[in-house]
Design an enzyme around this catalytic site. Structure first.
Site, PDB file in Angstrom:
ATOM      1  CG  HIS A  67      33.523  35.938  36.440  1.00  0.00           C
ATOM      2  ND1 HIS A  67      34.512  36.486  35.657  1.00  0.00           N
ATOM      3  CD2 HIS A  67      34.159  35.069  37.293  1.00  0.00           C
ATOM      4  CE1 HIS A  67      35.690  35.997  36.007  1.00  0.00           C
ATOM      5  NE2 HIS A  67      35.505  35.131  36.992  1.00  0.00           N
ATOM      6  CG  ASP A 103      38.651  33.850  37.684  1.00  0.00           C
ATOM      7  OD1 ASP A 103      38.119  34.960  37.751  1.00  0.00           O
ATOM      8  OD2 ASP A 103      39.403  33.402  38.582  1.00  0.00           O
TER       9      ASP A 103
END
Length: 326
Positions: free
Chosen positions: A303, A105
């Site tokens: 994610h 991320d």
């Protein structure tokens, strides 16, 4: 034969921010693990023992503004090149001259820029979920302002100090649970549902989070760890990373369009917007990441990739690390 993994060690080391908290396990070549938003070193809990058992010195940090690391009061203290220097300071504080850096991320972007700006220290870079995109084009704020039409993109929503904090901090645990669920493969909204990355005018980001659904990778104890840290520290330090994107664009002008030439790795999830929206960036890797060793898109993964699919990520990381020059 892989060595026996050693116990986990917590420590604070000096950095330009004041101090960086890190968690260390194992001995051998240094692998620095950098988390994203809104997480902590704990997001690497599944990787630390496996990398240590494979013969590496695995170190996961709390990024500046998170957890037990320092939290400067000035918003511009969180600009990218400051975080790069934090990573360099950690390597030197550990008595090492070089390291492999792996990020997820925001941590992937921090890792990429660490490799770009300090190739003398970071000899290889692994990127999880967020592809490398060289600095170029208009200011990021201008790009994000044009996204969403009548809705507001979450990055723009995070820009005003205090606004997102006012949404999150009255119920940190509930907000985190919803945010994690919104981007996890087994709990994310249906493809035809309103997107969780956007905010209706006058609304809040959490309005589109799943309700009463916890992803399989997130136990109540895991949520306790994350919520406990942010309840203690507040969200300002974490959100300040988003508030420096235009400053980063200015600071990185000398690297406009620059490729990362060190050996690299990318792993993404097929259901992650960071991977699907930025598919063109992945296609550009022959130019932007000429040292790329391999790319992997995990089918049906969201994610939070190293927590959703720890066994796969551990195997891919160790295979890649083993392939690197000594």
């Amino acid at each position: 034969m892989p060595q026996q993994a050693t116990d986990v060690t917590h420590r604070l080391v000096s950095s330009p921010a004041g101090r960086i908290h890190l968690v260390e396990q194992g001995t051998g070549p240094l692998v620095l693990l950098v988390h994203g938003f809104p997480e902590s070193w704990y997001s690497w809990r599944h990787q630390l023992p496996e990398l240590a058992a494979a013969g590496y010195r695995a170190v996961a940090i709390d990024v500046r503004g998170y957890g037990r690391s320092s939290k400067p009061g000035d918003t511009d203290a969180y600009r990218m090149l400051n975080l790069v220097e934090d990573n360099a300071a950690v390597v030197h504080a550990l008595g090492e001259q070089s390291a492999v850096i792996v990020g997820h991320d925001w941590g992937a972007t921090i890792a990429a820029n660490s490799a770009l700006a300090r190739p003398d220290i970071f000899r290889a870079v692994g990127l999880l979920s967020v592809p490398y995109i060289p600095r170029t084009g208009p200011r990021p704020s201008e790009v994000f302002a044009q996204m969403g039409g009548d809705e507001e993109f979450y990055v723009s929503y995070f820009q005003e100090p205090g606004r997102a904090e006012g949404e999150i901090e009255p119920d940190v645990r509930g907000w985190l649970a919803g945010f994690y669920a919104a981007l996890s493969a087994d709990t994310m909204p249906a493809p035809d549902a309103p997107g969780p990355h956007f905010v209706s005018r006058g609304g809040m980001l959490r309005d589109r989070f799943p309700v009463g659904r916890r992803p399989a990778w997130l136990s109540e104890d895991d949520l306790d760890v994350y919520a406990g840290e942010f309840e203690r520290t507040g969200m300002g330090g974490a959100l300040n990373r988003y508030r420096n994107m235009d400053r980063d664009w200015e600071d990185l002008a000398d690297f406009d369009g620059a490729p990362i030439t060190q050996p690299s790795l990318f792993i993404g999830g097929s259901l992650d917007a960071s991977t699907t929206w930025l598919a063109d960036a992945i296609k550009a890797y022959p130019v932007t990441l000429p040292g790329l060793v391999s790319t992997h898109i995990l089918d049906g993964c969201g994610h939070w990739i190293q927590q959703e699919r720890p066994a796969e990520i551990n195997r891919l990381l160790t295979d890649w690390l083993t392939s690197l020059p000594a």
